[in-house]
Design a protein around this motif. Structure first.
Motif, PDB file in Angstrom:
ATOM      1  N   SER A 192       0.815  -1.221   0.000  1.00 40.44           N
ATOM      2  CA  SER A 192       0.000   0.000   0.000  1.00 40.44           C
ATOM      3  C   SER A 192       0.843   1.262   0.000  1.00 40.44           C
ATOM      4  N   THR A 193       2.154   1.124   0.165  1.00 44.70           N
ATOM      5  CA  THR A 193       3.008   2.310   0.297  1.00 44.70           C
ATOM      6  C   THR A 193       4.170   2.346  -0.685  1.00 44.70           C
ATOM      7  N   VAL A 194       4.619   1.205  -1.187  1.00 47.83           N
ATOM      8  CA  VAL A 194       5.762   1.171  -2.110  1.00 47.83           C
ATOM      9  C   VAL A 194       5.251   0.955  -3.530  1.00 47.83           C
ATOM     10  N   PRO A 195       5.488   1.905  -4.450  1.00 47.48           N
ATOM     11  CA  PRO A 195       4.900   1.819  -5.791  1.00 47.48           C
ATOM     12  C   PRO A 195       5.670   0.899  -6.739  1.00 47.48           C
ATOM     13  N   VAL A 196       4.989   0.545  -7.826  1.00 48.72           N
ATOM     14  CA  VAL A 196       5.570  -0.232  -8.919  1.00 48.72           C
ATOM     15  C   VAL A 196       5.247   0.498 -10.226  1.00 48.72           C
ATOM     16  N   LEU A 197       5.785   0.005 -11.346  1.00 44.97           N
ATOM     17  CA  LEU A 197       5.454   0.525 -12.667  1.00 44.97           C
ATOM     18  C   LEU A 197       4.527  -0.468 -13.366  1.00 44.97           C
ATOM     19  N   LEU A 198       3.449   0.031 -13.929  1.00 44.80           N
ATOM     20  CA  LEU A 198       2.503  -0.813 -14.664  1.00 44.80           C
ATOM     21  C   LEU A 198       2.398  -0.311 -16.101  1.00 44.80           C
ATOM     22  N   TYR A 199       2.314  -1.260 -17.047  1.00 50.00           N
ATOM     23  CA  TYR A 199       2.265  -0.922 -18.460  1.00 50.00           C
ATOM     24  C   TYR A 199       1.052  -1.551 -19.140  1.00 50.00           C
ATOM     25  N   PRO A 200       0.610  -0.993 -20.280  1.00 49.42           N
ATOM     26  CA  PRO A 200      -0.485  -1.622 -21.041  1.00 49.42           C
ATOM     27  C   PRO A 200      -0.081  -3.002 -21.528  1.00 49.42           C
ATOM     28  N   ASP A 201      -1.079  -3.879 -21.674  1.00 49.75           N
ATOM     29  CA  ASP A 201      -0.775  -5.238 -22.129  1.00 49.75           C
ATOM     30  C   ASP A 201      -0.666  -5.288 -23.653  1.00 49.75           C
ATOM     31  N   ASP A 209      11.423   1.816 -18.926  1.00 51.12           N
ATOM     32  CA  ASP A 209      11.711   2.876 -17.956  1.00 51.12           C
ATOM     33  C   ASP A 209      11.453   4.247 -18.576  1.00 51.12           C
ATOM     34  N   GLY A 210      10.457   4.330 -19.453  1.00 56.33           N
ATOM     35  CA  GLY A 210      10.179   5.574 -20.153  1.00 56.33           C
ATOM     36  C   GLY A 210       9.697   6.674 -19.239  1.00 56.33           C
ATOM     37  N   MET A 216       2.690   3.401  -9.295  1.00 60.25           N
ATOM     38  CA  MET A 216       1.357   3.053  -8.859  1.00 60.25           C
ATOM     39  C   MET A 216       1.411   2.106  -7.671  1.00 60.25           C
ATOM     40  N   LEU A 217       0.465   2.243  -6.763  1.00 64.12           N
ATOM     41  CA  LEU A 217       0.382   1.375  -5.597  1.00 64.12           C
ATOM     42  C   LEU A 217      -0.479   0.156  -5.913  1.00 64.12           C
ATOM     43  N   THR A 218      -0.096  -0.985  -5.377  1.00 62.77           N
ATOM     44  CA  THR A 218      -0.812  -2.228  -5.635  1.00 62.77           C
ATOM     45  C   THR A 218      -2.101  -2.310  -4.830  1.00 62.77           C
ATOM     46  N   LEU A 219      -2.075  -1.871  -3.584  1.00 61.36           N
ATOM     47  CA  LEU A 219      -3.246  -1.943  -2.709  1.00 61.36           C
ATOM     48  C   LEU A 219      -3.596  -0.564  -2.173  1.00 61.36           C
ATOM     49  N   TRP A 220      -4.869  -0.360  -1.888  1.00 60.18           N
ATOM     50  CA  TRP A 220      -5.295   0.843  -1.176  1.00 60.18           C
ATOM     51  C   TRP A 220      -6.581   0.533  -0.423  1.00 60.18           C
ATOM     52  N   GLU A 221      -6.847   1.341   0.578  1.00 60.18           N
ATOM     53  CA  GLU A 221      -8.024   1.157   1.420  1.00 60.18           C
ATOM     54  C   GLU A 221      -9.107   2.126   0.981  1.00 60.18           C
ATOM     55  N   SER A 222     -10.287   1.596   0.640  1.00 63.71           N
ATOM     56  CA  SER A 222     -11.425   2.436   0.295  1.00 63.71           C
ATOM     57  C   SER A 222     -12.377   2.489   1.482  1.00 63.71           C
ATOM     58  N   THR A 262       4.224  -5.596 -15.118  1.00 60.65           N
ATOM     59  CA  THR A 262       4.679  -4.774 -13.995  1.00 60.65           C
ATOM     60  C   THR A 262       6.184  -4.848 -13.861  1.00 60.65           C
ATOM     61  N   LYS A 263       6.775  -3.728 -13.486  1.00 57.85           N
ATOM     62  CA  LYS A 263       8.208  -3.674 -13.197  1.00 57.85           C
ATOM     63  C   LYS A 263       8.382  -3.057 -11.807  1.00 57.85           C
ATOM     64  N   LEU A 264       9.136  -3.741 -10.950  1.00 58.77           N
ATOM     65  CA  LEU A 264       9.459  -3.166  -9.649  1.00 58.77           C
ATOM     66  C   LEU A 264      10.522  -2.097  -9.853  1.00 58.77           C
ATOM     67  N   LEU A 265      10.402  -1.019  -9.112  1.00 63.22           N
ATOM     68  CA  LEU A 265      11.229   0.155  -9.385  1.00 63.22           C
ATOM     69  C   LEU A 265      12.718  -0.101  -9.160  1.00 63.22           C
ATOM     70  N   ASP A 266      13.070  -0.745  -8.093  1.00 64.79           N
ATOM     71  CA  ASP A 266      14.474  -0.949  -7.742  1.00 64.79           C
ATOM     72  C   ASP A 266      14.670  -2.391  -7.293  1.00 64.79           C
ATOM     73  N   ASP A 267      15.882  -2.687  -6.893  1.00 66.39           N
ATOM     74  CA  ASP A 267      16.165  -4.002  -6.332  1.00 66.39           C
ATOM     75  C   ASP A 267      15.595  -4.027  -4.915  1.00 66.39           C
ATOM     76  N   GLN A 268      14.340  -4.458  -4.814  1.00 68.52           N
ATOM     77  CA  GLN A 268      13.620  -4.424  -3.544  1.00 68.52           C
ATOM     78  C   GLN A 268      13.137  -5.831  -3.206  1.00 68.52           C
ATOM     79  N   PRO A 269      13.985  -6.636  -2.570  1.00 65.76           N
ATOM     80  CA  PRO A 269      13.608  -8.027  -2.284  1.00 65.76           C
ATOM     81  C   PRO A 269      12.381  -8.138  -1.389  1.00 65.76           C
TER      82      PRO A 269
END
Length: 335
Positions: free
Chosen positions: A194-203, A213-214, A220-226, A239-246
């Protein structure tokens, strides 16, 4: 993948509802309407249609995040002809009555729309196996598992509702559905996603190109609370994770495993419509053997916008320049 048969929200369709829908379709056909031009003929749609269908097509907000309208289009499937070999090998008039009926049902659920660069901007999509995309992560695939995803995750104006109508399904190929609200994720994983973003692209079903990496990429966040619970935006193959984040990668893998554990498989029959709340539930499909002989599985798909509130941070996302056709006014009572 282990699939548990959770309680499915099955909504029985009455004879009166089908009769009202049939009369509406006949009036529209006589007037020259198609699914793509339905918005121009709204004055011909009697109020009784919305009254009859609005409760039936209400947004699934239960923890399962989906429902099935059994047989709502059974009067319109008839003999649709051979399953097309690709989405564009059948003209939009070929299943005109079915498409119109489906569009009416979808329009009482929300505001339907299409994408200019997807299936020529049509509002009703044909989802059929295609040799060209057999091993791709798109709806036209067959030889690979279509992985968990929420529809059009890359875009801030993605659909809140995904509607799938079954035209033909002789091999009983199921649609897997899994809800973030039934997933057994830890509080730490929910917090991280809910706090660490990722990159999402069209299929791959969209026309266009974009670098991994354009500059147009959005975080974008994967989860959020409504207001009514946890929501999800998820499409691992694109999806691409932004950095080396194990830690993030591990949480992502645990999310996929959790969705596997709480999944339901929906086996739609001709005339059934499956409605998925795209903010609550991801969907997937297992591999199957396509014959390409006119007898393969054939679904129709419509995207719709509802009234849910998404995070303010999404408003500035670029959407990769994708242009919407619509959304068109809803027929829903009270909107």
């Amino acid at each position: 993948m282990s699939v548990i048969d959770h309680s499915v929200d099955v909504r029985a369709v009455g004879d009166r509802q089908r009769e009202i829908l049939g009369r509406a379709v006949s009036v529209l056909v006589d007037a020259g309407a198609t699914a793509d031009t339905l918005y121009m003929y709204g004055d011909l749609v009697q109020a009784e249609l919305a009254t009859a269908l609005s409760e039936l097509t209400r947004t699934p907000v239960s923890d399962s995040g989906h429902c099935v309208l059994k047989g709502i289009l059974s009067d319109f499937v008839g003999d649709p002809g051979p399953t097309p070999k690709s989405w564009d090998s059948v003209g939009p008039d070929h299943t005109r009555r079915l498409d119109l009926a489906f569009a009416l049902v979808a329009s009482t659920a929300g505001r339907i729309f299409g994408w200019k660069s997807q299936q020529d901007g049509r509002l009703v999509h044909n989802i059929v196996p295609s040799k060209q995309f057999a091993d791709k992560q798109v709806g036209a695939s067959s030889t690979v598992r279509l992985e968990w995803h929420t529809e059009d995750s890359y875009h801030p104006e993605r659909p809140e509702l995904l509607l799938l109508a079954c035209v033909r399904n002789p091999d009983e190929v199921g649609t897997d559905v899994s809800s973030i609200r039934q997933a057994d994720l830890s509080k730490d994983d929910v917090e991280l996603l809910s706090t660490v973003p990722v990159l999402l692209y069209p299929d791959d079903s969209y026309a266009g190109s974009w670098g991994a990496d354009g500059e147009d990429a959005a975080r974008m966040l994967t989860l959020w609370e409504s207001a009514d619970g946890l929501c999800m935006r998820y499409d691992p193959p694109y999806t691409k994770l932004l950095d080396d984040q194990p830690e993030l990668r591990a949480a992502w893998e645990r999310l996929g495993e959790a969705l596997d554990r709480c999944a339901t498989t929906v086996f739609a029959a001709p005339g059934d419509v499956v409605i998925v709340n795209n903010d609550i539930a991801a969907h997937a499909r297992r591999p199957f053997k396509a014959r390409y002989d006119g007898t393969d599985r054939w679904l129709k798909r419509i995207l719709a916008r509802g009234t849910s509130q998404r995070p303010d941070t999404e408003r500035d996302e670029p959407g990769y320049g994708q242009v919407q056709i619509g959304p068109y006014p809803s027929l829903r009572v009270g909107t």
